[in-house]
Scaffold this motif. Structure first.
Motif, PDB file in Angstrom:
ATOM      1  N   PRO A  73      39.662  40.400  44.437  1.00  0.00           N
ATOM      2  CA  PRO A  73      40.779  40.616  44.820  1.00  0.00           C
ATOM      3  C   PRO A  73      41.918  39.684  44.212  1.00  0.00           C
ATOM      4  O   PRO A  73      41.532  38.459  43.626  1.00  0.00           O
ATOM      5  N   LEU A  74      43.114  39.948  44.352  1.00  0.00           N
ATOM      6  CA  LEU A  74      44.116  39.052  43.614  1.00  0.00           C
ATOM      7  C   LEU A  74      43.921  37.422  43.762  1.00  0.00           C
ATOM      8  O   LEU A  74      44.299  36.735  43.098  1.00  0.00           O
ATOM      9  N   CYS A  75      43.975  37.244  45.178  1.00  0.00           N
ATOM     10  CA  CYS A  75      43.874  36.060  45.826  1.00  0.00           C
ATOM     11  C   CYS A  75      42.751  35.126  44.934  1.00  0.00           C
ATOM     12  O   CYS A  75      43.133  34.185  44.473  1.00  0.00           O
TER      13      CYS A  75
ATOM     14  N   CYS B 188      41.179  37.455  55.274  1.00  0.00           N
ATOM     15  CA  CYS B 188      42.757  37.961  54.726  1.00  0.00           C
ATOM     16  C   CYS B 188      43.643  37.444  55.748  1.00  0.00           C
ATOM     17  O   CYS B 188      44.466  36.582  55.383  1.00  0.00           O
TER      18      CYS B 188
ATOM     19  N   ILE C  37      43.853  33.696  55.580  1.00  0.00           N
ATOM     20  CA  ILE C  37      44.392  33.189  54.252  1.00  0.00           C
ATOM     21  C   ILE C  37      45.944  33.544  54.532  1.00  0.00           C
ATOM     22  O   ILE C  37      46.872  32.719  54.306  1.00  0.00           O
TER      23      ILE C  37
ATOM     24  N   CYS D  74      47.383  34.171  49.755  1.00  0.00           N
ATOM     25  CA  CYS D  74      47.565  35.551  49.306  1.00  0.00           C
ATOM     26  C   CYS D  74      48.864  35.676  48.501  1.00  0.00           C
ATOM     27  O   CYS D  74      49.843  35.459  49.293  1.00  0.00           O
ATOM     28  N   PRO D  75      48.433  36.084  47.220  1.00  0.00           N
ATOM     29  CA  PRO D  75      49.841  36.370  46.603  1.00  0.00           C
ATOM     30  C   PRO D  75      50.737  37.374  47.322  1.00  0.00           C
ATOM     31  O   PRO D  75      52.042  37.438  47.061  1.00  0.00           O
ATOM     32  N   TYR D  76      50.031  38.372  48.039  1.00  0.00           N
ATOM     33  CA  TYR D  76      50.930  39.192  48.570  1.00  0.00           C
ATOM     34  C   TYR D  76      52.112  38.763  49.669  1.00  0.00           C
ATOM     35  O   TYR D  76      53.139  39.145  49.859  1.00  0.00           O
TER      36      TYR D  76
ATOM     37  N   THR E  82      48.651  43.514  53.553  1.00  0.00           N
ATOM     38  CA  THR E  82      47.285  43.491  53.255  1.00  0.00           C
ATOM     39  C   THR E  82      47.239  45.373  52.976  1.00  0.00           C
ATOM     40  O   THR E  82      46.299  45.802  52.018  1.00  0.00           O
TER      41      THR E  82
ATOM     42  N   CYS F  17      47.534  45.122  49.317  1.00  0.00           N
ATOM     43  CA  CYS F  17      46.255  44.801  48.759  1.00  0.00           C
ATOM     44  C   CYS F  17      45.307  46.070  48.680  1.00  0.00           C
ATOM     45  O   CYS F  17      44.869  46.233  47.538  1.00  0.00           O
TER      46      CYS F  17
ATOM     47  N   PRO G  89      38.697  39.487  51.801  1.00  0.00           N
ATOM     48  CA  PRO G  89      38.359  39.287  50.462  1.00  0.00           C
ATOM     49  C   PRO G  89      37.077  39.801  49.956  1.00  0.00           C
ATOM     50  O   PRO G  89      36.478  40.427  48.871  1.00  0.00           O
TER      51      PRO G  89
END
Ligand code: SF4
Length: 499
Positions: free
Chosen positions: A312-314, A393, A396, A410-412, A448, A451, A477
């Motif tokens: 995932p992005l993170c 998630c 985080i 978490c980038p989001y 989320t 994501c 994640p």
């Protein structure tokens, strides 16, 4: 985590039980029997000790592991000695300070587990109070857990002294039937016994006099003698009465808790998401990693790089930061190494993986002195020797935001729109419209869901792909990684078959 941030992460419960636990030298802890009594809680008082957010989540998940194990065994019709041994083991690994060989561990450790046990019970009460179904599930499995622990107490000494002490300490008073009265009512008592072992033990069995309102279950099964508003209950059946009382006590408190949840917790930005997702996380695998690599890929320090595309992005972001700087600060190291551990990377491979990167800019000695310890620690080989599970998630998202030079989080949640858009473009996630949809979700604070949208975009038709478990995407994640890996594995198989 440094001391200041740990302190910031703490919050309070209210009332009195902490007095017992704040004194680790309390003589109550001095014998194994006392410890077992202490651990077999009726949970009448809400604790008021402090607990960090980390412990909050971990202890709740550990308790869930025990409750889910009970559920699994009950579903599979496993009873008796086998049930007892498996659950005792599970309790020892997750909740108890009495280890599987029934040795009492150190005082500090006993105190630690006693607090975790109590905290986890009340945390799950809060997490499972929201709907009737959740309440029912929790009540059922907590009752089984208490019943199991009480049976252990009864087994500990057959003369009932331990149980008597437990009843006293929990202010549960039941009138013991005198020897003369037992002789007078002998015929009636004996006629209620169906089991031959119980008949054999009759002469040595104590009887208790209990108001009939507390024994509906036994009355309906005709397992006790009812006379003038009282039932006469043999000692082994007292357990049914105690568990029924516990059920009614927890049921009332769940009802109260649901009111409190609606009125107070709903407004608490830190607790609400944690409590709302704990029950879902319980359904998911808790990613410790040592139960074998569920991903069934050759996951070692060489192949981590090949698997970045499934992350995932993170985690992708932390990996890129590591490759760019050959270093990660504390939070990034923790988040990423626990994720790799949860994905099945062994401790030795994890050490080599970080060592290879870090020693591009520091000496091997420095790596061994300053960084190797924490990796061994998360695998449970140092310090408290407790293997840590990877971050969910929610953990985080609710955790410390990254500052300059840090890549965790978490980038989001933690990135602004421009920064997130740049990142999505860099790794070519979807087209412009799809990226805008992801950003829209992020702006509405549905981190989320953003994501999950990312997952849908890069895994077309995943929903119709049998064998790809999407239930944890956006919750954990490692679940994202697992779903992505199995999706691509299936894809490869399809391609191979076509060729
Ligand atoms: Fe990572 Fe979870 Fe954020 Fe997705 S939602 S980027 S998996 S922390």
């Amino acid at each position: 985590m440094n001391t200041t941030s740990r302190r910031l992460n703490k919050y309070r419960y209210s009332t009195s039980i902490s007095r017992d636990y704040n004194n680790s030298d309390n003589e109550d802890f001095n014998t194994k029997r006392d410890l077992m009594i202490k651990e077999c809680q009726f949970y009448q008082n809400v604790p008021n000790f402090e607990i960090s957010l980390d412990e909050f989540e971990e202890s709740a998940l550990d308790r869930l592991k025990v409750l889910r194990k009970i559920e699994e065994l009950k579903k599979n019709n496993i009873h008796g000695q086998e049930f007892k041994e498996i659950i005792n083991n599970c309790i020892c690994n997750n909740l108890s300070s009495v280890d599987s060989t029934r040795q009492v561990t150190t005082c500090h450790r006993r105190l630690y587990y006693a607090k975790r046990d109590i905290a986890s019970h009340f945390i799950l009460r809060a997490a499972y109070c929201k709907t009737e179904d959740l309440q029912k599930w929790y009540l059922q499995h907590e009752s089984y857990l208490l019943q199991h622990r009480l049976m252990n107490l009864m087994d500990y000494d057959r003369n009932g002294n331990t149980m008597k002490l437990w009843l006293e300490r929990n202010s549960l008073t039941y009138e013991l039937v005198s020897h003369d009265d037992k002789l007078k009512l002998w015929n009636f008592f004996f006629s209620c016994i169906l089991d031959t072992d119980e008949k054999r033990e009759f002469n040595h069995t104590s009887y208790y006099k209990v108001p009939f309102t507390q024994a509906f279950d036994l009355i309906s099964k005709r397992q006790c003698y009812l006379y003038q508003g009282y039932v006469y209950v043999p000692y082994p059946k007292l357990l049914t009465i105690i568990v029924a009382k516990f059920r009614s006590h927890v049921s009332k408190s769940l009802f109260k808790a649901s009111y409190i949840f609606r009125n107070y917790i709903e407004k608490d930005k830190r607790l609400k998401p944690l409590l709302e997702t704990i029950n879902q996380q319980g359904i998911l695998h808790v990613y410790h990693g040592e139960s074998g690599n569920q991903i069934r890929v050759n996951f070692n320090h060489h192949t981590v790089n090949d698997h970045v595309q499934y992350m995932p992005l993170c985690m992708y972001n932390i990996h890129s930061g590591l490759k760019m700087n050959h270093h990660l600060k504390y939070h990034g190291r923790m988040q990423y190494s626990l994720f790799l551990k949860g994905a099945g990377l062994s401790m030795e491979q994890c050490l080599i993986f970080f060592q290879n990167e870090f020693t591009k800019i520091i000496k091997m000695d420095k790596f061994n002195k300053e960084y190797a310890y924490y990796i061994r620690h998360i695998y449970g080989k140092e310090g408290k020797r407790q293997s840590k599970s990877s971050y969910s998630c929610m953990k985080i998202i609710m955790g410390q935001p990254p500052s300059i030079g840090q890549y965790h989080g978490c980038p989001y949640k933690h990135y602004d729109d421009a920064h997130l858009n740049k990142l999505l473009c860099k790794i070519q996630i979807g087209n412009h419209r799809e990226r805008q949809e992801i950003l829209d979700l992020k702006r509405k604070k549905h981190y989320t869901l953003a994501c999950q949208k990312h997952f849908d975009v890069v895994h077309p038709n995943a929903k119709s792909n049998i064998g790809v478990d999407l239930s944890g995407v956006g919750i954990h994640p490692n679940a994202w990684f697992l779903a992505s890996t199995s999706y691509h594995k299936k894809d490869k198989k399809v391609l191979n078959n076509k060729n």
